[in-house]
Design a protein around this motif. Structure first.
Motif, short mmCIF file in Angstrom:
data_model
loop_
_atom_site.label_atom_id
_atom_site.label_comp_id
_atom_site.label_asym_id
_atom_site.label_seq_id
_atom_site.Cartn_x
_atom_site.Cartn_y
_atom_site.Cartn_z
N ALA A 125 0.84 -1.21 0.00
CA ALA A 125 0.00 0.00 0.00
C ALA A 125 0.87 1.25 0.00
CB ALA A 125 -0.94 -0.01 1.21
N ALA A 126 1.85 1.27 -0.90
CA ALA A 126 2.80 2.38 -0.93
C ALA A 126 2.09 3.71 -1.13
CB ALA A 126 3.81 2.15 -2.06
N ALA A 127 2.58 4.73 -0.41
CA ALA A 127 1.93 6.04 -0.44
C ALA A 127 2.92 7.15 -0.78
CB ALA A 127 1.26 6.31 0.91
N PRO A 128 3.65 7.02 -1.89
CA PRO A 128 4.56 8.11 -2.25
C PRO A 128 3.78 9.40 -2.52
CG PRO A 128 4.29 6.60 -4.10
CD PRO A 128 3.65 5.95 -2.90
N ASP A 129 4.37 10.52 -2.11
CA ASP A 129 3.84 11.86 -2.39
C ASP A 129 2.51 12.15 -1.69
OD1 ASP A 129 5.98 11.47 -4.10
OD2 ASP A 129 4.93 12.07 -5.92
N ALA A 196 -9.60 -2.52 -1.67
CA ALA A 196 -10.51 -1.82 -0.77
C ALA A 196 -9.77 -0.83 0.13
CB ALA A 196 -11.27 -2.83 0.09
N ASP A 197 -8.58 -0.42 -0.28
CA ASP A 197 -7.78 0.54 0.49
C ASP A 197 -8.47 1.89 0.47
OD1 ASP A 197 -5.78 2.36 1.42
OD2 ASP A 197 -4.22 0.93 0.84
N ALA A 198 -8.87 2.38 1.65
CA ALA A 198 -9.55 3.67 1.74
C ALA A 198 -8.59 4.81 2.00
CB ALA A 198 -10.60 3.61 2.86
N ASP A 199 -7.32 4.51 2.23
CA ASP A 199 -6.33 5.54 2.55
C ASP A 199 -5.45 5.91 1.36
OD1 ASP A 199 -6.62 5.93 5.57
OD2 ASP A 199 -6.49 3.76 5.40
N VAL A 200 -5.16 4.95 0.50
CA VAL A 200 -4.34 5.19 -0.68
C VAL A 200 -5.16 4.77 -1.90
CG1 VAL A 200 -2.20 4.68 -1.90
CG2 VAL A 200 -2.21 4.79 0.61
N ASP A 201 -5.40 5.70 -2.79
CA ASP A 201 -6.21 5.40 -3.96
C ASP A 201 -5.46 4.45 -4.91
OD1 ASP A 201 -8.81 6.53 -5.36
OD2 ASP A 201 -7.28 6.30 -6.92
N ARG A 228 -4.67 -1.84 5.84
CA ARG A 228 -3.85 -2.56 6.84
C ARG A 228 -3.08 -3.72 6.21
NH1 ARG A 228 -8.41 -0.90 9.63
NH2 ARG A 228 -8.06 0.09 11.66
N PHE A 229 -3.71 -4.43 5.29
CA PHE A 229 -3.08 -5.53 4.55
C PHE A 229 -2.33 -6.45 5.52
CE2 PHE A 229 -0.72 -7.56 1.09
CZ PHE A 229 -1.60 -7.47 0.04
N SER A 230 -3.02 -6.85 6.59
CA SER A 230 -2.32 -7.58 7.66
C SER A 230 -3.06 -8.81 8.16
CB SER A 230 -2.05 -6.64 8.83
OG SER A 230 -3.25 -6.09 9.35
N ASP A 231 -4.08 -9.28 7.41
CA ASP A 231 -4.69 -10.54 7.82
C ASP A 231 -3.77 -11.70 7.39
OD1 ASP A 231 -5.12 -11.08 5.12
OD2 ASP A 231 -7.25 -10.62 5.17
N PRO A 232 -4.03 -12.93 7.83
CA PRO A 232 -3.11 -14.03 7.52
C PRO A 232 -2.82 -14.20 6.03
CG PRO A 232 -4.61 -14.69 9.26
CD PRO A 232 -5.09 -13.35 8.79
N GLU A 233 -3.85 -14.02 5.19
CA GLU A 233 -3.63 -14.15 3.74
C GLU A 233 -2.65 -13.10 3.24
OE1 GLU A 233 -6.08 -13.84 -0.49
OE2 GLU A 233 -7.16 -13.74 1.43
N CYS A 234 -2.83 -11.86 3.70
CA CYS A 234 -1.95 -10.78 3.26
C CYS A 234 -0.53 -10.96 3.79
CB CYS A 234 -2.51 -9.43 3.71
SG CYS A 234 -4.02 -8.94 2.83
N LEU A 235 -0.40 -11.40 5.03
CA LEU A 235 0.93 -11.63 5.58
C LEU A 235 1.67 -12.71 4.77
CD1 LEU A 235 0.15 -11.57 9.41
CD2 LEU A 235 1.13 -9.74 8.02
#
Length: 252
Positions: A125-129, A196-201, A228-235
């Motif tokens: 979920a990189a958020a450059p700039d 479904a990232d609501a923080d980074v488009d 967050r990308f931190s549930d078991p599948e994402c980890l």
């Protein structure tokens, strides 16, 4: 939980870190805005590194977690200096950088500043700039006026207390923008992001992919996953991405 160790940077900031010895290339985790090295992704990746016998480093930027300093005193340039200091002082040889959210931006800056020390890159979920394209671009006139007059504005956060955004953070961010030019990434690179990232488009991920140039760059979008990308599948996906980057390195 073990107590952290501390490094004093060339700028005099006291940075908390936890380091695991192991084989190279080492893995360095770079956390997000107002996050810390006790987060789920950092700890899970450390556990993976221990299982794999790999060197691993996690740390807190100044004003974050267990490091010294006030959060509101910091900016992207300071936190990039912190990252550079820990990489140079606490690691040996080339490293795989894993950057989450703001840490994705910081890791891209490290790839530019320390190209000889970077073996590969994984962003989550990189958020450059984001200070310019999300914060400043999203401010209404009242917020911009407040920033100019009192040099700070409070933004609501789903993660706890409101974020205090300073004029220095916004102005300094303009000195470190990445998405306006070509980004050279001459090593295996994986960009991970949830749809479904609501923080980074999602447009940020596409812009990053468009600007990035290198022989082995891939973007993985995971339907339905949030910032967050931190549930078991994402980890598991993060661990797999680090393993892919390791396998794709020259001589691997």
């Amino acid at each position: 939980m073990t107590a952290p160790e501390f490094l004093t940077t060339p700028q005099g900031r006291r940075i908390a870190y936890r380091r695991t010895e192991g084989a190279g290339p080492g893995v360095v985790f770079l956390g997000g805005f107002k996050s810390d090295m006790q987060g789920t992704k950092a700890v899970a990746l450390e556990d993976w590194a221990k299982r794999e016998g790999r060197a691993f480093l996690r740390f807190d930027y100044s004003g974050h977690g267990e490091s010294g300093g006030e959060f509101t005193a910091g900016c992207i340039g300071d936190w990039a200096e912190d990252a550079q200091a820990v990489i140079e002082a606490l690691t040996e040889g080339r490293q795989i950088l894993v950057g989450s959210s703001m840490g994705g931006w910081i890791s891209l800056l490290m790839a530019r500043r320390l190209p000889e020390r970077v073996a590969g890159l994984v962003t989550i979920a990189a958020a450059p700039d984001f200070t310019e394209d999300s914060m400043w671009a999203g401010f209404d006139q009242a917020q911009r006026t407040a920033l100019d007059m009192v040099e700070q504005v409070a933004l609501p956060s789903e993660y706890g207390e409101p974020y205090i955004i300073t004029k220095r953070l916004i102005e300094d961010g303009r000195n470190h923008l990445m998405l306006r030019d070509r980004i050279d990434l001459p090593f295996p690179t994986r960009f991970l992001m949830g749809t479904a990232d609501a923080d980074v488009d999602l447009s940020v991920a596409y812009r990053l992919l468009e600007r990035a140039e290198g022989p082995d760059i891939r973007l993985l979008l995971v339907k339905g996953k949030d910032h967050r990308f931190s549930d078991p599948e994402c980890l598991a996906l993060i661990e797999d991405a680090v393993a892919q980057v390791s396998a794709g390195m020259p001589g691997a």
